[in-house]
Write a protein that holds these residues in place. Structure first.
Motif, short mmCIF file in Angstrom:
data_model
loop_
_atom_site.label_atom_id
_atom_site.label_comp_id
_atom_site.label_asym_id
_atom_site.label_seq_id
_atom_site.Cartn_x
_atom_site.Cartn_y
_atom_site.Cartn_z
N ALA A 402 1.25 -0.92 -0.09
CA ALA A 402 -0.27 0.14 0.25
C ALA A 402 1.41 0.91 -0.30
O ALA A 402 0.64 2.44 -0.14
N ALA A 403 2.16 1.15 0.15
CA ALA A 403 2.73 2.20 1.10
C ALA A 403 3.89 2.97 -0.11
O ALA A 403 4.18 4.38 -0.46
N SER A 404 3.22 2.01 -1.24
CA SER A 404 4.24 2.08 -2.83
C SER A 404 3.41 2.63 -3.77
O SER A 404 3.47 2.50 -5.39
N PRO A 410 -2.17 5.62 1.73
CA PRO A 410 -1.53 4.72 1.33
C PRO A 410 -2.09 3.97 2.10
O PRO A 410 -2.12 2.72 3.76
N SER A 412 -5.39 0.16 2.04
CA SER A 412 -5.62 -0.35 0.68
C SER A 412 -5.95 -1.46 1.24
O SER A 412 -5.62 -2.32 2.04
N ASP A 415 -3.25 -4.93 0.47
CA ASP A 415 -1.79 -4.49 1.14
C ASP A 415 -1.84 -6.52 1.29
O ASP A 415 -2.48 -6.41 2.63
#
Length: 448
Positions: A402-404, A410, A412, A415
């Protein structure tokens, strides 16, 4: 192919496996001035200023069209914005989005608000962007001017939308607005959950998903959809059911279509790839309205796609800040799933497990949404279409982080999920989307 065509020099030629309406085959695609001008079998020898040879594991798809995206700018740009949304879309192979009239401030319910949104979007769009208008109490007189200014149709809610500035439209006004838009053959798109059914449902919330699911029963959708069908039948207007989650409604939808009601229906990746039984306590990233339902319901939605009752798959990308989304309480968390970047991979991962070919996925996510909004140059690889492509590796796997993701916040429900199918590059009118230089155009109804 004529000798003159073979000798012609194009701006771009793409060579490799290509998915067109005729199926997948080795082809050469010639592009000039951002349009496809030649589609030939492999070996045709087309020449160009730039020649791109696809890798053996890559497939050229038409760019996806996502007709259900909440960008939220201006007014709630901390939730998302045109720069971040269009970058995320491009990373997922989407080359055209149509922005919803909420949750921006002001909402797109008159021409002045549309002008504000276009002024903000224009300098930031990395892909092409169109706009829906809004139908709210008291703005019937604004519908025709919005239509004339190029919106693709009008969204309304049967129940509170979640933001005060976009109130629900009573059924008598829905019928009034349907008669209005029928006069100029526009489209009413409806969040169809019946408010009275929800008001009488249990409203016991907390970290458990079952309480939230009980608060948004299938009957709310079924009743709301029946009301929309009845009014579309009476007025002759075009109506579209947003984000279908209740498979119980499929028989009445199919019957209405057989009867000639001008009805179309969408569903979303979260209803096709997630199931209520799998949602952990406190996992409010999964909260959306209408809700994700049981696996058996999900399976029936897939049947509805295959038999044509459901027309298309779009994201309903509805982001918010992490603070609003990640409360751990299904009663207080914002209801919406962010999946703009992941839709193709999500649906292909599910479809391949069900033995459904990629060309059906592309039809549901590209040509069908383009047809819904009347963009005939989008969502297809054919002569005359815009050179909008997704370079897709259908067998490559990846794990969602999610962080990417390119989404602004972020959060999701996907994830950590492993998906199959990677978008390696996205091309808009013959130029690769680099995420640095915004080259998107603002689209109007009536653009080809």
């Amino acid at each position: 192919m004529t000798e003159s065509a073979a000798a012609r020099r194009y701006d771009l030629v793409v060579r490799g496996r290509v998915l067109t309406a005729e199926g997948e085959a080795p082809r050469e695609i010639g592009v000039t001035d951002g349009r496809i001008v030649r589609v030939e079998a492999s070996g045709a020898g087309l020449d160009a200023e730039r020649i791109v040879d696809l890798a053996d594991d890559e497939l050229l798809l038409p760019g996806l069209v996502d007709s259900h995206v909440h960008v939220n700018e201006p007014g709630r740009t901390e939730w998302e914005g045109f720069a971040s949304a269009t970058r995320a879309a491009a990373a997922g192979g989407v080359t055209t989005i149509v922005d919803m009239p909420l949750n921006s401030i002001p909402p797109t319910v008159n021409v002045d608000a549309l002008d504000i949104k276009r002024e903000v979007a224009g300098p930031q769009a990395h892909i092409d962007v169109g706009f829906w208008g809004g139908a709210v109490p008291g703005n019937t007189a604004d519908l025709r001017p919005l239509h004339d200014e190029g919106v693709f149709g009008f969204k309304c809610f049967l129940l509170p939308s979640g933001v005060d500035e976009f109130p629900p439209l009573p059924l008598d006004e829905i019928e009034q607005d349907m008669r209005e838009i029928a006069a100029f053959d526009s489209l009413l798109i409806v969040h169809a959950e019946d408010p009275q059914t929800i008001e009488t449902a249990p409203q016991t919330f907390g970290p458990g998903y079952s309480g939230f699911l009980a608060s948004r029963p299938r009957d709310a959708e079924n009743t709301g959809i029946a009301a929309v069908i009845e009014r579309a039948r009476r007025t002759g207007a075009r109506a579209h059911i947003l984000h279908l989650s209740s498979s119980d409604a499929l028989p009445m939808i199919a019957e209405a279509k057989r009867d000639g009601v001008r009805l179309t229906v969408e569903t979303c990746p979260h209803y096709l790839s997630l199931a209520a039984e799998e949602i952990p306590d406190g996992a409010t990233a999964y909260k959306c309205c209408p809700p994700i339902r049981e696996q058996a319901n999900c399976d029936l939605l897939w049947h509805g796609l295959l038999d044509g009752t459901i027309d298309c798959i779009v994201s309903d990308h509805s982001p918010s800040t992490a603070e609003l989304k990640s409360t751990g309480d299904f009663g207080t968390a914002w209801g919406g799933v962010s999946s703009l970047q992941l839709g193709l991979s999500l649906i292909w991962s599910e479809a391949r497990e069900r033995g459904i070919p990629l060309e059906r996925v592309v039809e549901w996510m590209s040509s069908a949404p383009a047809n819904l909004v009347g963009l005939q140059r989008k969502g297809r690889v054919e002569v005359g279409a815009d050179a909008d492509f997704a370079v897709f590796a259908p067998e490559e796997e990846f794990t969602v982080e999610a962080a990417s993701l390119r989404h602004k916040n972020p959060v999701s429900p996907y994830d950590g999920k492993t998906l199959t199918g990677v978008v390696r590059r996205t091309v808009l009118r013959g130029l690769e989307v680099d995420g640095e230089t915004p080259r998107g155009e603002l689209l109007r109804r009536g653009d080809a």
